[in-house]
Design a protein around this motif. Structure first.
Motif, short mmCIF file in Angstrom:
data_model
loop_
_atom_site.label_atom_id
_atom_site.label_comp_id
_atom_site.label_asym_id
_atom_site.label_seq_id
_atom_site.Cartn_x
_atom_site.Cartn_y
_atom_site.Cartn_z
N ASP A 81 0.86 -1.18 0.00
CA ASP A 81 0.00 0.00 0.00
C ASP A 81 0.89 1.23 0.00
N GLU A 82 0.80 2.04 -1.03
CA GLU A 82 1.64 3.23 -1.15
C GLU A 82 1.31 4.29 -0.11
N LEU A 83 0.06 4.28 0.38
CA LEU A 83 -0.35 5.26 1.39
C LEU A 83 0.07 4.84 2.80
N ASP A 84 0.17 3.56 3.03
CA ASP A 84 0.58 3.03 4.33
C ASP A 84 1.42 1.79 4.07
N ARG A 85 2.72 1.96 4.01
CA ARG A 85 3.64 0.89 3.60
C ARG A 85 3.59 -0.33 4.53
N ARG A 86 2.92 -0.21 5.67
CA ARG A 86 2.78 -1.37 6.56
C ARG A 86 1.75 -2.36 6.04
N ASN A 87 0.85 -1.89 5.21
CA ASN A 87 -0.24 -2.72 4.69
C ASN A 87 0.13 -3.38 3.36
N VAL A 88 -0.36 -4.58 3.18
CA VAL A 88 -0.26 -5.28 1.91
C VAL A 88 -1.67 -5.37 1.35
N LEU A 89 -1.85 -4.81 0.16
CA LEU A 89 -3.16 -4.85 -0.49
C LEU A 89 -3.27 -6.12 -1.33
N ILE A 90 -4.42 -6.76 -1.25
CA ILE A 90 -4.69 -7.95 -2.04
C ILE A 90 -5.58 -7.52 -3.20
N LYS A 91 -5.13 -7.83 -4.40
CA LYS A 91 -5.86 -7.40 -5.60
C LYS A 91 -6.39 -8.60 -6.37
N ARG A 92 -7.49 -8.35 -7.03
CA ARG A 92 -8.10 -9.35 -7.90
C ARG A 92 -7.28 -9.45 -9.19
N THR A 93 -7.36 -10.59 -9.85
CA THR A 93 -6.71 -10.79 -11.14
C THR A 93 -7.75 -11.28 -12.14
N VAL A 94 -7.43 -11.19 -13.40
CA VAL A 94 -8.33 -11.72 -14.44
C VAL A 94 -8.50 -13.22 -14.24
N GLU A 95 -7.40 -13.92 -14.00
CA GLU A 95 -7.47 -15.37 -13.80
C GLU A 95 -8.36 -15.72 -12.61
N GLY A 96 -8.24 -14.96 -11.53
CA GLY A 96 -9.05 -15.19 -10.35
C GLY A 96 -10.53 -14.92 -10.61
N ALA A 97 -10.81 -13.84 -11.32
CA ALA A 97 -12.20 -13.51 -11.64
C ALA A 97 -12.83 -14.60 -12.49
N LEU A 98 -12.08 -15.12 -13.44
CA LEU A 98 -12.58 -16.20 -14.29
C LEU A 98 -12.80 -17.48 -13.47
N TYR A 99 -11.90 -17.75 -12.54
CA TYR A 99 -12.03 -18.92 -11.68
C TYR A 99 -13.30 -18.83 -10.84
N VAL A 100 -13.52 -17.69 -10.21
CA VAL A 100 -14.69 -17.50 -9.36
C VAL A 100 -15.97 -17.58 -10.20
N GLU A 101 -15.98 -16.96 -11.37
CA GLU A 101 -17.15 -17.01 -12.23
C GLU A 101 -17.45 -18.44 -12.67
N ARG A 102 -16.42 -19.18 -13.04
CA ARG A 102 -16.58 -20.57 -13.45
C ARG A 102 -17.10 -21.41 -12.29
N PHE A 103 -16.60 -21.14 -11.08
CA PHE A 103 -17.06 -21.86 -9.91
C PHE A 103 -18.55 -21.59 -9.66
N GLY A 104 -18.96 -20.34 -9.78
CA GLY A 104 -20.38 -19.99 -9.64
C GLY A 104 -21.22 -20.70 -10.67
N ASP A 105 -20.74 -20.74 -11.91
CA ASP A 105 -21.46 -21.46 -12.97
C ASP A 105 -21.58 -22.94 -12.65
N ALA A 106 -20.53 -23.53 -12.07
CA ALA A 106 -20.55 -24.95 -11.71
C ALA A 106 -21.60 -25.22 -10.64
N ILE A 107 -21.72 -24.30 -9.68
CA ILE A 107 -22.73 -24.47 -8.63
C ILE A 107 -24.14 -24.43 -9.24
N ILE A 108 -24.36 -23.48 -10.13
CA ILE A 108 -25.67 -23.36 -10.77
C ILE A 108 -25.98 -24.62 -11.58
N ALA A 109 -25.01 -25.09 -12.35
CA ALA A 109 -25.22 -26.28 -13.18
C ALA A 109 -25.57 -27.49 -12.33
N LYS A 110 -24.84 -27.69 -11.25
CA LYS A 110 -25.11 -28.84 -10.39
C LYS A 110 -26.45 -28.68 -9.66
#
Length: 116
Positions: A81-110
């Protein structure tokens, strides 16, 4: 839309989703890792190691270990975190977003396969 499942149906759905994940050769995430990942993707940012630890009622090292695994899979990324160097920010990624979306789709399908 309300969903009404008996406990046995809910457990069957959970089993079927997990079996599909194993068969699909998706990354093996623990329940804790999945809880962290879904928190990052479903709750509004920013997300920090400290904040995730508080939210899940676990220690910061527990979060860090989970993020190490998910980072290696490119499901999340970490940045100082540039505003508070003690903090580590966790960011989303394209791969992660696709994984979560696919997981949601799998729940719906089942869920659609459940007997009425």
């Amino acid at each position: 839309m309300a969903v009404h499942l008996r406990p046995s149906q809910a457990l069957r759905l959970w089993q079927q989703v997990n079996l599909a994940e194993v068969r699909d050769d998706a990354p093996d995430l623990t329940v804790r890792q999945m809880a962290i990942l879904l928190t990052i993707y479903l709750d509004p940012p920013p997300h920090t190691v400290r904040g995730l630890a508080a939210r899940l009622n676990v220690t910061k090292p527990v979060i860090t270990r989970a993020l190490d695994t998910m980072g290696a899979l490119k499901l999340v990324s970490r940045h100082r975190d540039e505003l508070d160097r003690r903090n580590v920010l966790i960011k989303r990624t394209v791969e992660g977003a696709l994984y979560v979306e696919r997981f949601g789709d799998a729940i719906i399908a089942k869920a659609m396969e459940l007997p009425i």
